[in-house]
Write a protein that holds these residues in place. Structure first.
Motif, PDB file in Angstrom:
ATOM      1  N   UNK A  11      -5.581 -10.339 -49.904  1.00  0.00           N
ATOM      2  CA  UNK A  11      -4.808  -9.106 -49.904  1.00  0.00           C
ATOM      3  C   UNK A  11      -4.509  -8.689 -48.472  1.00  0.00           C
ATOM      4  N   UNK A  12      -3.248  -8.370 -48.203  1.00  0.00           N
ATOM      5  CA  UNK A  12      -2.842  -7.957 -46.869  1.00  0.00           C
ATOM      6  C   UNK A  12      -1.788  -6.867 -46.984  1.00  0.00           C
ATOM      7  N   UNK A  13      -1.750  -5.973 -46.006  1.00  0.00           N
ATOM      8  CA  UNK A  13      -0.748  -4.913 -45.991  1.00  0.00           C
ATOM      9  C   UNK A  13       0.592  -5.437 -45.496  1.00  0.00           C
ATOM     10  N   UNK A  14       1.692  -4.789 -45.896  1.00  0.00           N
ATOM     11  CA  UNK A  14       2.990  -5.187 -45.352  1.00  0.00           C
ATOM     12  C   UNK A  14       2.976  -5.203 -43.832  1.00  0.00           C
ATOM     13  N   UNK A  18      -1.358 -13.825 -42.632  1.00  0.00           N
ATOM     14  CA  UNK A  18      -2.353 -14.693 -43.229  1.00  0.00           C
ATOM     15  C   UNK A  18      -2.041 -16.129 -42.840  1.00  0.00           C
ATOM     16  N   UNK A  19      -3.080 -16.963 -42.811  1.00  0.00           N
ATOM     17  CA  UNK A  19      -2.886 -18.393 -42.621  1.00  0.00           C
ATOM     18  C   UNK A  19      -3.525 -19.151 -43.774  1.00  0.00           C
ATOM     19  N   UNK A  20      -2.707 -19.914 -44.481  1.00  0.00           N
ATOM     20  CA  UNK A  20      -3.178 -20.741 -45.572  1.00  0.00           C
ATOM     21  C   UNK A  20      -3.499 -22.142 -45.066  1.00  0.00           C
ATOM     22  N   UNK A  85       4.401 -11.033 -40.528  1.00  0.00           N
ATOM     23  CA  UNK A  85       5.293  -9.973 -41.001  1.00  0.00           C
ATOM     24  C   UNK A  85       5.498 -10.049 -42.506  1.00  0.00           C
ATOM     25  N   UNK A  86       4.404 -10.116 -43.225  1.00  0.00           N
ATOM     26  CA  UNK A  86       4.474 -10.279 -44.675  1.00  0.00           C
ATOM     27  C   UNK A  86       5.101  -9.069 -45.356  1.00  0.00           C
ATOM     28  N   UNK A  87       5.832  -9.352 -46.412  1.00  0.00           N
ATOM     29  CA  UNK A  87       6.525  -8.337 -47.191  1.00  0.00           C
ATOM     30  C   UNK A  87       6.025  -8.356 -48.627  1.00  0.00           C
ATOM     31  N   UNK A  88       6.156  -7.243 -49.350  1.00  0.00           N
ATOM     32  CA  UNK A  88       5.709  -7.239 -50.749  1.00  0.00           C
ATOM     33  C   UNK A  88       6.333  -8.356 -51.584  1.00  0.00           C
ATOM     34  N   UNK A  89       7.566  -8.713 -51.297  1.00  0.00           N
ATOM     35  CA  UNK A  89       8.218  -9.774 -52.051  1.00  0.00           C
ATOM     36  C   UNK A  89       7.650 -11.161 -51.772  1.00  0.00           C
ATOM     37  N   UNK A  90       6.759 -11.275 -50.790  1.00  0.00           N
ATOM     38  CA  UNK A  90       6.056 -12.536 -50.549  1.00  0.00           C
ATOM     39  C   UNK A  90       4.868 -12.723 -51.488  1.00  0.00           C
ATOM     40  N   UNK A  91       4.526 -11.711 -52.248  1.00  0.00           N
ATOM     41  CA  UNK A  91       3.406 -11.799 -53.174  1.00  0.00           C
ATOM     42  C   UNK A  91       3.639 -12.909 -54.189  1.00  0.00           C
ATOM     43  N   UNK A  92       2.702 -13.852 -54.261  1.00  0.00           N
ATOM     44  CA  UNK A  92       2.842 -15.010 -55.138  1.00  0.00           C
ATOM     45  C   UNK A  92       1.588 -15.861 -55.043  1.00  0.00           C
ATOM     46  N   UNK A  93       1.480 -16.812 -55.957  1.00  0.00           N
ATOM     47  CA  UNK A  93       0.514 -17.888 -55.811  1.00  0.00           C
ATOM     48  C   UNK A  93       1.173 -18.983 -54.990  1.00  0.00           C
ATOM     49  N   UNK A  94       0.519 -19.399 -53.921  1.00  0.00           N
ATOM     50  CA  UNK A  94       1.059 -20.412 -53.027  1.00  0.00           C
ATOM     51  C   UNK A  94       0.367 -21.745 -53.271  1.00  0.00           C
ATOM     52  N   UNK A 116      -1.656 -14.796 -52.778  1.00  0.00           N
ATOM     53  CA  UNK A 116      -1.353 -13.912 -51.656  1.00  0.00           C
ATOM     54  C   UNK A 116      -0.756 -12.629 -52.222  1.00  0.00           C
ATOM     55  N   UNK A 117      -1.393 -11.502 -51.934  1.00  0.00           N
ATOM     56  CA  UNK A 117      -0.916 -10.209 -52.397  1.00  0.00           C
ATOM     57  C   UNK A 117      -0.609  -9.334 -51.196  1.00  0.00           C
ATOM     58  N   UNK A 118       0.630  -8.868 -51.108  1.00  0.00           N
ATOM     59  CA  UNK A 118       1.071  -8.014 -50.009  1.00  0.00           C
ATOM     60  C   UNK A 118       1.339  -6.629 -50.578  1.00  0.00           C
TER      61      UNK A 118
END
Length: 120
Positions: A11-14, A18-20, A85-94, A116-118
């Motif tokens: 979980x990360x704020x907008x 994160x590094x996968x 610079x993560x955005x809410x629309x990046x929320x997904x399973x990677x 990944x949850x933004x």
């Protein structure tokens, strides 16, 4: 048999980062293309980034270009996806996806995925 193990989601704020990581077993990693996909709720799985076997060339979907960076360390059989610079629309399973090998020893392997949850 090649296996991929992923880590780094959370979980990360907008605006955060994160590094996968994606670690491969076996010795075919260095000769195969590594791709990163993501799947958001109710959406189709989409390709977001890719890197050639040597790491000399990368590709990104327009929505993440300039924010995400894919890399690999063949000595460690590990690929990375740096997400800034993560955005809410990046929320997904990677997912990481390894493809390559040879005609007689092909590789077509998916990682288990990491969420990944933004969100604020």
């Amino acid at each position: 048999q090649v296996q991929l193990v992923q880590s780094g989601g959370g979980l990360v704020q907008p605006g955060g980062s994160l590094r996968l990581s994606c670690v491969a077993s076996g010795n075919i990693f260095s000769t195969a293309v590594m791709n990163w996909y993501r799947q958001a709720p109710g959406q189709q799985r989409e390709l977001v980034a890719g890197i050639t076997s040597s790491g000399s060339s990368t590709n990104y979907v327009p929505s993440v270009k300039g924010r995400f960076t894919v890399s690999r360390d063949n000595a460690k059989s590990t690929a990375y996806l740096q997400m800034n610079n993560l955005k809410p629309e990046d929320t997904a399973v990677y997912y990481c996806y390894l493809q390559g090998g040879s005609t007689w020893d092909p590789v077509d392997v998916w990682g288990q995925g990491t969420l990944v949850t933004v969100s604020s």
